[in-house]
Design a protein around this motif. Sequence first.
Motif, short mmCIF file in Angstrom:
data_model
loop_
_atom_site.label_atom_id
_atom_site.label_comp_id
_atom_site.label_asym_id
_atom_site.label_seq_id
_atom_site.Cartn_x
_atom_site.Cartn_y
_atom_site.Cartn_z
N THR A 1 -5.18 13.40 -7.57
CA THR A 1 -4.64 12.37 -7.03
C THR A 1 -6.18 11.49 -7.69
O THR A 1 -5.85 10.24 -7.75
CB THR A 1 -5.33 12.36 -5.71
OG1 THR A 1 -4.34 13.07 -4.76
CG2 THR A 1 -4.66 11.44 -4.92
N ASP A 2 -7.14 11.26 -8.03
CA ASP A 2 -8.32 10.78 -8.21
C ASP A 2 -7.92 9.66 -9.69
O ASP A 2 -7.78 8.91 -9.97
CB ASP A 2 -9.46 11.39 -8.48
CG ASP A 2 -9.94 11.35 -7.17
OD1 ASP A 2 -9.77 11.01 -6.24
OD2 ASP A 2 -11.14 12.30 -6.71
N TRP B 1 2.92 1.18 -3.42
CA TRP B 1 1.42 2.00 -4.35
C TRP B 1 1.66 3.54 -4.53
O TRP B 1 0.88 4.98 -5.18
CB TRP B 1 0.23 1.50 -4.36
CG TRP B 1 -0.99 1.50 -5.38
CD1 TRP B 1 -1.83 2.60 -5.03
CD2 TRP B 1 -0.74 1.78 -6.71
NE1 TRP B 1 -2.47 2.86 -6.61
CE2 TRP B 1 -2.62 1.66 -7.06
CE3 TRP B 1 -0.56 -0.10 -7.55
CZ2 TRP B 1 -2.96 2.24 -8.11
CZ3 TRP B 1 -1.46 0.09 -8.94
CH2 TRP B 1 -2.26 1.43 -9.10
N GLY B 2 0.66 3.64 -2.90
CA GLY B 2 0.81 5.64 -2.59
C GLY B 2 1.66 6.27 -3.42
O GLY B 2 1.75 6.98 -3.85
N SER C 1 0.96 -1.39 0.01
CA SER C 1 0.21 0.37 0.76
C SER C 1 0.40 1.21 -0.08
O SER C 1 1.01 2.29 -0.78
CB SER C 1 -0.52 0.30 1.28
OG SER C 1 -1.96 1.02 1.09
N ASP D 1 -4.96 7.36 -9.76
CA ASP D 1 -5.32 6.33 -9.23
C ASP D 1 -6.05 5.40 -10.31
O ASP D 1 -5.91 4.16 -11.05
CB ASP D 1 -6.51 6.25 -8.14
CG ASP D 1 -5.63 6.81 -6.96
OD1 ASP D 1 -5.03 6.08 -6.72
OD2 ASP D 1 -6.98 7.30 -5.44
N GLU E 1 -4.59 1.77 -12.61
CA GLU E 1 -5.14 1.28 -12.04
C GLU E 1 -5.86 0.53 -13.22
O GLU E 1 -5.55 -0.86 -13.37
CB GLU E 1 -6.79 1.12 -10.88
CG GLU E 1 -6.92 1.70 -9.32
CD GLU E 1 -7.56 2.67 -8.95
OE1 GLU E 1 -8.56 2.76 -9.69
OE2 GLU E 1 -7.56 2.70 -7.73
N ARG F 1 1.88 6.72 -6.75
CA ARG F 1 0.27 7.64 -7.37
C ARG F 1 0.62 9.01 -6.79
O ARG F 1 0.19 9.59 -8.00
CB ARG F 1 -1.16 6.67 -6.11
CG ARG F 1 -2.09 7.27 -6.96
CD ARG F 1 -2.94 8.66 -5.93
NE ARG F 1 -1.94 9.10 -4.70
CZ ARG F 1 -2.74 7.62 -3.11
NH1 ARG F 1 -3.90 7.18 -3.59
NH2 ARG F 1 -2.40 7.29 -2.33
N ASP F 2 0.79 9.04 -5.32
CA ASP F 2 1.36 10.62 -5.73
C ASP F 2 2.50 11.18 -6.61
O ASP F 2 1.96 12.10 -7.31
CB ASP F 2 1.65 10.50 -4.07
CG ASP F 2 0.65 10.02 -3.22
OD1 ASP F 2 0.28 10.14 -3.26
OD2 ASP F 2 1.35 10.09 -1.88
N ALA G 1 0.69 11.67 -9.44
CA ALA G 1 -0.62 12.53 -9.17
C ALA G 1 0.12 14.50 -9.08
O ALA G 1 -0.57 14.95 -9.52
CB ALA G 1 -1.23 12.29 -7.93
#
Length: 196
Positions: free
Chosen positions: A156-157, A129-130, A126, A160, A164, A133-134, A137
């Motif tokens: 951020t959305d 992944w974060g 996690s 994701d 994904e 992703r960050d 973003a």
Amino acid sequence: MARPRRSGDTRQLLVEEGAAGFLASGYHGTGIKQVLDKVGVPKGSFYNYFDSKESFGRAVIEHHSLCVQRNLSAAFGAAADPVSGLRAFFGRLMAEFVEAEFTGGCLIANLGGELEGSELLRESLSKAWGAWRDRVAEQLREAQGLGMIRSDIDATDLADLLLESWEGAVIRMKIDRTLEPLQKCLDRLLDDYFRP
């Protein structure tokens, strides 16, 4: 009897070999003895470097995350604009998939599907992944500021959604042995849905 001195180089070699093994055969399919043999380390020495296979797995995930961060920095730093930086990063991944003959995929996603029973490894995945992703973003947020990416959805959305979708496309790439799903993912998002 005193434990032998730990070598940072040996630990790093074990982690790198573990990453290759996990990517090829999964966490459960990769034996510690197999990793030790590849690196040339006696079997009893494993516990000089790691408390358990689980802590070894955490070190492999952290190593992979650092590699992803380095690759992101290299792609973003050399790009003319944020969207070009994203394309450069994903382009590099696609080149690696071709070189690996469409095998392997993404270590984070592969292990995520395999390690549901370990809270320690789930947390490590996690966090990795974060971090990925960050960084994506941040790049998308910069592109929003330049008017290159729609700003009515939080960066951020969007990150994701991009990652994904990318991971789903990686599965399809491995099944069909083609980059087409990956290219479609990038084109449909970066050149269409994400546009202002």
